[in-house]
Design an enzyme around this catalytic site. Structure first.
Site, PDB file in Angstrom:
ATOM      1  N   ASN A   1     -21.133 -35.008 -19.438  1.00 46.24           N
ATOM      2  CA  ASN A   1     -20.206 -34.877 -20.565  1.00 46.24           C
ATOM      3  C   ASN A   1     -20.199 -36.165 -21.389  1.00 46.24           C
ATOM      4  O   ASN A   1     -20.915 -37.104 -21.079  1.00 46.24           O
ATOM      5  CB  ASN A   1     -18.806 -34.518 -20.054  1.00 46.24           C
ATOM      6  CG  ASN A   1     -18.301 -35.543 -19.069  1.00 46.24           C
ATOM      7  OD1 ASN A   1     -18.150 -36.699 -19.393  1.00 46.24           O
ATOM      8  ND2 ASN A   1     -18.070 -35.100 -17.828  1.00 46.24           N
TER       9      ASN A   1
ATOM     10  N   ASP B   1     -15.994 -29.599 -14.060  1.00 49.06           N
ATOM     11  CA  ASP B   1     -15.274 -28.540 -13.345  1.00 49.06           C
ATOM     12  C   ASP B   1     -16.219 -27.595 -12.600  1.00 49.06           C
ATOM     13  O   ASP B   1     -15.813 -26.900 -11.685  1.00 49.06           O
ATOM     14  CB  ASP B   1     -14.429 -27.724 -14.329  1.00 49.06           C
ATOM     15  CG  ASP B   1     -13.241 -28.535 -14.822  1.00 49.06           C
ATOM     16  OD1 ASP B   1     -12.722 -29.347 -14.033  1.00 49.06           O
ATOM     17  OD2 ASP B   1     -12.851 -28.375 -15.992  1.00 49.06           O
TER      18      ASP B   1
ATOM     19  N   LYS C   1     -38.975 -28.986 -10.945  1.00 49.80           N
ATOM     20  CA  LYS C   1     -38.618 -28.860 -12.367  1.00 49.80           C
ATOM     21  C   LYS C   1     -38.763 -27.397 -12.807  1.00 49.80           C
ATOM     22  O   LYS C   1     -39.785 -26.758 -12.519  1.00 49.80           O
ATOM     23  CB  LYS C   1     -39.547 -29.746 -13.190  1.00 49.80           C
ATOM     24  CG  LYS C   1     -39.181 -29.765 -14.650  1.00 49.80           C
ATOM     25  CD  LYS C   1     -40.130 -30.645 -15.440  1.00 49.80           C
ATOM     26  CE  LYS C   1     -39.822 -30.499 -16.921  1.00 49.80           C
ATOM     27  NZ  LYS C   1     -40.892 -30.995 -17.751  1.00 49.80           N
TER      28      LYS C   1
ATOM     29  N   PHE D   1      -5.582 -38.102 -16.287  1.00 52.43           N
ATOM     30  CA  PHE D   1      -5.872 -38.088 -17.719  1.00 52.43           C
ATOM     31  C   PHE D   1      -6.009 -36.636 -18.160  1.00 52.43           C
ATOM     32  O   PHE D   1      -6.448 -35.789 -17.387  1.00 52.43           O
ATOM     33  CB  PHE D   1      -7.181 -38.835 -18.007  1.00 52.43           C
ATOM     34  CG  PHE D   1      -6.972 -40.309 -18.184  1.00 52.43           C
ATOM     35  CD1 PHE D   1      -6.669 -41.106 -17.089  1.00 52.43           C
ATOM     36  CD2 PHE D   1      -7.065 -40.897 -19.434  1.00 52.43           C
ATOM     37  CE1 PHE D   1      -6.458 -42.462 -17.244  1.00 52.43           C
ATOM     38  CE2 PHE D   1      -6.858 -42.252 -19.601  1.00 52.43           C
ATOM     39  CZ  PHE D   1      -6.555 -43.036 -18.507  1.00 52.43           C
TER      40      PHE D   1
ATOM     41  N   LYS E   1      -0.787 -29.974 -16.156  1.00 50.87           N
ATOM     42  CA  LYS E   1      -1.651 -30.688 -15.202  1.00 50.87           C
ATOM     43  C   LYS E   1      -0.840 -31.658 -14.351  1.00 50.87           C
ATOM     44  O   LYS E   1      -1.093 -31.822 -13.158  1.00 50.87           O
ATOM     45  CB  LYS E   1      -2.758 -31.451 -15.952  1.00 50.87           C
ATOM     46  CG  LYS E   1      -3.821 -30.519 -16.497  1.00 50.87           C
ATOM     47  CD  LYS E   1      -4.864 -31.222 -17.337  1.00 50.87           C
ATOM     48  CE  LYS E   1      -5.706 -30.152 -18.035  1.00 50.87           C
ATOM     49  NZ  LYS E   1      -6.654 -30.697 -18.978  1.00 50.87           N
TER      50      LYS E   1
ATOM     51  N   LYS F   1      -0.970 -31.000 -10.399  1.00 48.28           N
ATOM     52  CA  LYS F   1      -1.686 -31.991  -9.582  1.00 48.28           C
ATOM     53  C   LYS F   1      -0.725 -32.977  -8.913  1.00 48.28           C
ATOM     54  O   LYS F   1      -1.165 -33.924  -8.280  1.00 48.28           O
ATOM     55  CB  LYS F   1      -2.724 -32.716 -10.441  1.00 48.28           C
ATOM     56  CG  LYS F   1      -3.735 -31.740 -11.065  1.00 48.28           C
ATOM     57  CD  LYS F   1      -4.821 -32.419 -11.864  1.00 48.28           C
ATOM     58  CE  LYS F   1      -5.559 -31.389 -12.715  1.00 48.28           C
ATOM     59  NZ  LYS F   1      -7.007 -31.492 -12.680  1.00 48.28           N
TER      60      LYS F   1
HETATM   61  N1  CTP Z   1      -9.960 -33.898 -12.375  1.00 51.31           N
HETATM   62  C1  CTP Z   1     -10.315 -33.947 -11.044  1.00 51.31           C
HETATM   63  N2  CTP Z   1     -11.172 -33.029 -10.532  1.00 51.31           N
HETATM   64  C2  CTP Z   1     -11.705 -32.085 -11.304  1.00 51.31           C
HETATM   65  C3  CTP Z   1     -11.336 -32.010 -12.653  1.00 51.31           C
HETATM   66  C4  CTP Z   1     -10.480 -32.943 -13.155  1.00 51.31           C
HETATM   67  O1  CTP Z   1      -9.836 -34.835 -10.336  1.00 51.31           O
HETATM   68  N3  CTP Z   1     -12.537 -31.205 -10.795  1.00 51.31           N
HETATM   69  C5  CTP Z   1      -8.997 -34.885 -12.883  1.00 51.31           C
HETATM   70  C6  CTP Z   1      -9.499 -35.689 -14.058  1.00 51.31           C
HETATM   71  O2  CTP Z   1     -10.104 -36.901 -13.631  1.00 51.31           O
HETATM   72  C7  CTP Z   1      -8.249 -35.964 -14.872  1.00 51.31           C
HETATM   73  C8  CTP Z   1      -7.393 -34.733 -14.592  1.00 51.31           C
HETATM   74  O3  CTP Z   1      -7.889 -34.174 -13.376  1.00 51.31           O
HETATM   75  O4  CTP Z   1      -7.552 -37.097 -14.435  1.00 51.31           O
HETATM   76  C9  CTP Z   1      -7.426 -33.699 -15.671  1.00 51.31           C
HETATM   77  O5  CTP Z   1      -8.773 -33.400 -15.982  1.00 51.31           O
HETATM   78  P1  CTP Z   1      -9.157 -32.329 -17.096  1.00 51.31           P
HETATM   79  O6  CTP Z   1     -10.622 -32.169 -17.116  1.00 51.31           O
HETATM   80  O7  CTP Z   1      -8.457 -32.699 -18.373  1.00 51.31           O
HETATM   81  O8  CTP Z   1      -8.407 -31.067 -16.554  1.00 51.31           O
HETATM   82  P2  CTP Z   1      -8.796 -29.897 -15.612  1.00 51.31           P
HETATM   83  O9  CTP Z   1      -7.880 -29.942 -14.446  1.00 51.31           O
HETATM   84  O10 CTP Z   1     -10.255 -29.926 -15.315  1.00 51.31           O
HETATM   85  O11 CTP Z   1      -8.431 -28.658 -16.507  1.00 51.31           O
HETATM   86  P3  CTP Z   1      -9.199 -28.027 -17.778  1.00 51.31           P
HETATM   87  O12 CTP Z   1     -10.634 -28.437 -17.657  1.00 51.31           O
HETATM   88  O13 CTP Z   1      -8.969 -26.594 -17.636  1.00 51.31           O
HETATM   89  O14 CTP Z   1      -8.541 -28.610 -18.993  1.00 51.31           O
END
Ligand code: CTP
Length: 426
Positions: free
Chosen positions: A234, A303, A313, A347, A361, A365
């Site tokens: 990303n 995610d 490859k 974050f 979140k 969390k």
């Molecule tokens: N995070 C995590 N593990 C994941 C995804 C996210 O620990 N698999 C943590 C990120 O480091 C961040 C927070 O959760 O501190 C929110 O991450 P974000 O990507 O904004 O949210 P998601 O929970 O993944 O939700 P969505 O992608 O649906 O917005």
């Protein structure tokens, strides 16, 4: 970062001609980022004025135990010190220190401190080689003090021999080496000194508010392999997390920075672990979670990951290629389920409904704070050096911060963390 950055160094100056050389020692330590304070014995002030040290260190200089305008009491000074350096150390001082005589501020401070003590004897050769002095040095060594050996050369008394104070750069190098090898900050005990009769003599602000805390900071984007050549990643640069790690370290925490993909340089003087996938990041955190006081998850964790990573490859063939993705563990959620007394900061990088999604979140969390930003706004989000964030707290308080550099935002986040520690512990 220089190992001396943020260190509290207390210098005890006793009454020898080499006291003037210690002005340069203080100056060098200060330039390397240390907080330097000086105690002078009364005799030392015959050689160098306290004002000189005061100007060099930017701190008041303490001389007398019961002076009317005493700045800091012996306990506060003893507690302030991450290291106590005695330079020059006269024969008289060595004798007193070796036998626990505490008849002035410096010798009393020595008894009161638990910090490591470095001693630089400096005197005429015969005085140094005198059996009494040698016995005293042995005692101090056996007590665990580090004796920095005197150098040889021209002495103030006109003779040539051993007994010179080592060069300031050599003394500083010894101290730097010590801190480079002994990374963990010492816990501070007391910050307030009562002078009796209800009067508070002095309050020493603890200059390292996160001393004794272990903090994990994650940063950068995770990498999820597709085949040996390609991966899913990303836009995260890692800058935000790296800045937070540096600020937390500067504030005295022991920091473990776990970094995914990032363009940032590895910061010095903190524990650093590079990882790729979300699963790797999860394992790295869990391995240290038990002894950790706070986790700041600034990483952009993927995610999803590819279900079947190709061993070779993938060659192009059909018009379309379908990759099956499976869900990655939500690391922060897992940490939140086993939170204990820890503080968790997350974050939320969003493109719409910022506060609503971020709040969700925070709840899901089990976080203490979430840093929310809308990455579509100019000056915020990925790859920029600035950010526009809202800090959402567990009690519902929302702080909408103005646009600021990521390092300034890091400073704000770390300060909120300190407040949360104080609240939890208070
Ligand atoms: N995070 C995590 N593990 C994941 C995804 C996210 O620990 N698999 C943590 C990120 O480091 C961040 C927070 O959760 O501190 C929110 O991450 P974000 O990507 O904004 O949210 P998601 O929970 O993944 O939700 P969505 O992608 O649906 O917005």
């Amino acid at each position: 970062m220089n190992p001396l950055e943020g260190r509290n160094i207390l210098i005890g100056v006793t009454g020898g001609i080499a006291a003037y050389k210690v002005v340069e020692v203080a100056s060098r330590l200060k330039k390397s980022g240390a907080n330097v304070r000086v105690i002078m014995t009364k005799n030392a002030t015959e050689f160098v004025s306290p004002r000189t040290f005061q100007e060099i260190t930017g701190n008041p200089v303490s001389v007398e135990m019961f002076a009317e305008k005493i700045h800091v009491a012996h306990i506060a000074l003893a507690d302030f010190a991450d290291l106590l350096l005695i330079a020059p150390a006269t024969a008289n001082f060595l004798a007193k220190a070796a036998h626990g005589i505490a008849d002035d501020l410096l010798t009393t401070t020595i008894l009161a401190t638990t910090a490591p003590i470095f001693v630089c004897p400096s005197m005429n050769t015969n005085m140094l080689e005198n059996r009494v002095t040698q016995e005293n040095l042995k005692i101090l060594k056996n007590l665990g003090m580090k004796i920095i050996d005197s150098a040889s050369g021209n002495l103030a008394c006109g003779t040539i021999g051993k007994g010179r104070l080592p060069e300031p750069e050599d003394i500083c190098a010894e101290i730097e080496k010590f801190f480079a090898e002994n990374f963990v900050p010492r816990e501070k005990n007391s910050v307030e000194i009562s002078a009796g009769f209800g009067e508070v003599l002095t309050i020493v602000e603890n200059p390292l508010p996160l001393a004794g805390k272990r903090i994990i900071v994650t940063a950068g984007g995770t990498i999820e392999p597709i085949d040996p050549v390609r991966y899913i990643c990303n836009r995260s640069s890692g800058k935000m997390g790296y800045e937070i790690a540096k600020v937390a370290r500067k504030h005295g925490a022991e920091v473990l920075l776990i970094s995914g993909n990032s363009t940032e340089l590895q910061p010095e003087n903190l524990h650093f672990q590079k990882v790729e996938s979300a699963e790797e990041m999860r394992r790295a955190i869990l391995a240290e979670y038990e002894s950790t006081n706070a986790v700041i998850m600034a990483a952009a964790v993927s995610d999803y990951r590819v279900k079947n990573v190709a061993a070779q490859k993938i060659k192009k063939s059909d018009e379309n290629l379908t990759l099956e993705l499976v869900k990655n563990p939500d690391i922060l959620k897992e940490l939140g389920q086993n939170k204990g007394k820890r503080i968790l900061v997350g974050f939320a990088a969003e493109t719409e409904n910022l506060i609503e999604y971020a709040n969700k979140k925070l709840e899901e969390k089990n976080l203490d704070m979430i840093v929310a930003n809308n990455v579509t706004v100019e000056g915020a989000g990925f790859g920029t050096s600035t950010n526009i964030a809202s800090l959402i707290h567990r009690d519902g308080k929302i702080e909408n911060l103005p646009k600021m550099s990521k390092s300034e935002l890091a400073e704000q986040i770390v300060r909120r963390l300190e407040e949360k520690f104080l609240l939890k512990e208070g």
